[in-house]
Design a protein around this motif. Structure first.
Motif, PDB file in Angstrom:
ATOM      1  N   GLU A   1      -4.864   3.127  -7.792  1.00 54.86           N
ATOM      2  CA  GLU A   1      -5.296   4.268  -7.530  1.00 54.86           C
ATOM      3  C   GLU A   1      -6.599   4.247  -7.111  1.00 54.86           C
ATOM      4  O   GLU A   1      -7.008   4.736  -6.046  1.00 54.86           O
ATOM      5  N   ARG A   2      -7.623   3.645  -7.656  1.00 54.30           N
ATOM      6  CA  ARG A   2      -8.929   3.562  -7.380  1.00 54.30           C
ATOM      7  C   ARG A   2      -9.214   2.739  -5.844  1.00 54.30           C
ATOM      8  O   ARG A   2      -9.981   3.146  -5.210  1.00 54.30           O
ATOM      9  N   TRP A   3      -8.541   1.654  -5.731  1.00 52.74           N
ATOM     10  CA  TRP A   3      -8.540   0.859  -4.592  1.00 52.74           C
ATOM     11  C   TRP A   3      -8.153   1.490  -3.534  1.00 52.74           C
ATOM     12  O   TRP A   3      -8.542   1.866  -2.440  1.00 52.74           O
ATOM     13  N   LEU A   4      -6.742   2.435  -3.526  1.00 53.96           N
ATOM     14  CA  LEU A   4      -6.338   3.021  -2.746  1.00 53.96           C
ATOM     15  C   LEU A   4      -7.248   4.280  -1.993  1.00 53.96           C
ATOM     16  O   LEU A   4      -7.230   4.458  -0.612  1.00 53.96           O
ATOM     17  N   SER A   5      -7.696   4.856  -3.119  1.00 54.18           N
ATOM     18  CA  SER A   5      -8.457   5.979  -2.835  1.00 54.18           C
ATOM     19  C   SER A   5     -10.231   5.767  -2.129  1.00 54.18           C
ATOM     20  O   SER A   5     -10.869   6.628  -1.834  1.00 54.18           O
ATOM     21  N   GLY A   6     -10.235   4.507  -2.183  1.00 50.12           N
ATOM     22  CA  GLY A   6     -11.732   3.899  -1.700  1.00 50.12           C
ATOM     23  C   GLY A   6     -12.655   3.869  -2.887  1.00 50.12           C
ATOM     24  O   GLY A   6     -13.858   3.751  -2.467  1.00 50.12           O
ATOM     25  N   SER A   7     -12.364   4.089  -4.098  1.00 54.80           N
ATOM     26  CA  SER A   7     -13.252   4.173  -5.141  1.00 54.80           C
ATOM     27  C   SER A   7     -13.865   2.623  -5.635  1.00 54.80           C
ATOM     28  O   SER A   7     -14.841   2.554  -5.774  1.00 54.80           O
TER      29      SER A   7
ATOM     30  N   THR B   1       1.132   3.922  -3.059  1.00 56.91           N
ATOM     31  CA  THR B   1       0.513   5.262  -2.752  1.00 56.91           C
ATOM     32  C   THR B   1       1.881   6.150  -3.203  1.00 56.91           C
ATOM     33  O   THR B   1       1.753   7.289  -3.659  1.00 56.91           O
TER      34      THR B   1
ATOM     35  N   GLU C   1       1.875   9.330  -5.901  1.00 63.17           N
ATOM     36  CA  GLU C   1       2.505  10.665  -5.546  1.00 63.17           C
ATOM     37  C   GLU C   1       3.564  11.258  -6.335  1.00 63.17           C
ATOM     38  O   GLU C   1       3.830  12.129  -6.854  1.00 63.17           O
TER      39      GLU C   1
ATOM     40  N   ARG D   1       0.890  -1.131  -0.146  1.00 63.18           N
ATOM     41  CA  ARG D   1      -0.048   0.082  -0.074  1.00 63.18           C
ATOM     42  C   ARG D   1       0.787   1.327  -0.065  1.00 63.18           C
ATOM     43  O   ARG D   1       0.503   2.062  -0.716  1.00 63.18           O
TER      44      ARG D   1
END
Length: 185
Positions: free
Chosen positions: A157-163, A99, A103, A95
């Protein structure tokens, strides 16, 4: 690499993952790593050197967790799928890596030096995946690997942002692999 350098790079990865490249402050990094700011500058020269080495550290760490999770004597398709799915793990280091990578990628838009290094790292990753794809489909072009690595980054990105959930990200990745390989599953 010394233990102190490793501790600094681990802390830099955590700091970038939490606050981004623009939010990275050497004083905060020093406190996070338990070292002096002078030691950071001694080992890495300047902020650009620190970012370059942090990107290398992230790549090396991803190589390690991928190598540890894939057995080379398996079926080529299974190796390809497993290699890509290892980028979507709910493990702290994965993770953090994903992340921080995101960035660094976002910051590279405004930083030509970082853009060049990130481009090289991305090309190496694409080449590694292209070899695996060709192990399954010898006629495949590097484009397939480019699409698959971009898919992994976007899904991460979608998973880590909760989408989306991790399970959904993994399901979509499996579907993308099946499409690229020209099979139904």
């Amino acid at each position: 690499m010394s233990d102190r350098q490793t501790a600094i790079l681990e802390a830099a990865t955590r700091c970038i993952a939490r606050k981004g490249v623009r939010g990275l402050r050497v004083e905060e990094l020093a406190a996070e790593a338990g070292v002096s700011t002078a030691l950071i500058y001694y080992h890495f020269g300047d902020r650009a050197g620190l970012l370059r080495r942090t990107l290398e550290f992230i790549n090396d760490r991803a190589d390690r967790y991928t190598a540890a999770g894939v057995t080379p004597e398996g079926e080529p398709r299974a190796i390809l799928e497993r290699t890509l799915l290892l980028e979507l793990q709910d493990e702290p280091s994965v993770r953090e890596n994903s992340t921080a990578w995101g960035e660094l990628r976002a910051s590279a838009i405004f930083d030509p030096d970082l853009r060049e290094q990130l481009g090289l790292s991305t090309r190496r990753w694409v080449e590694d995946i292209a070899e695996l794809v060709k192990g399954v489909r010898p006629d495949a072009s590097t484009d397939a690997a480019e699409r698959l690595t971009a898919l992994v980054e976007g899904l991460s990105e979608r998973w880590l942002s909760g989408s989306i959930t991790l399970e959904r990200a993994r399901e979509l990745l499996r579907g993308g692999i099946a499409l690229e390989l020209g099979d139904a599953g």
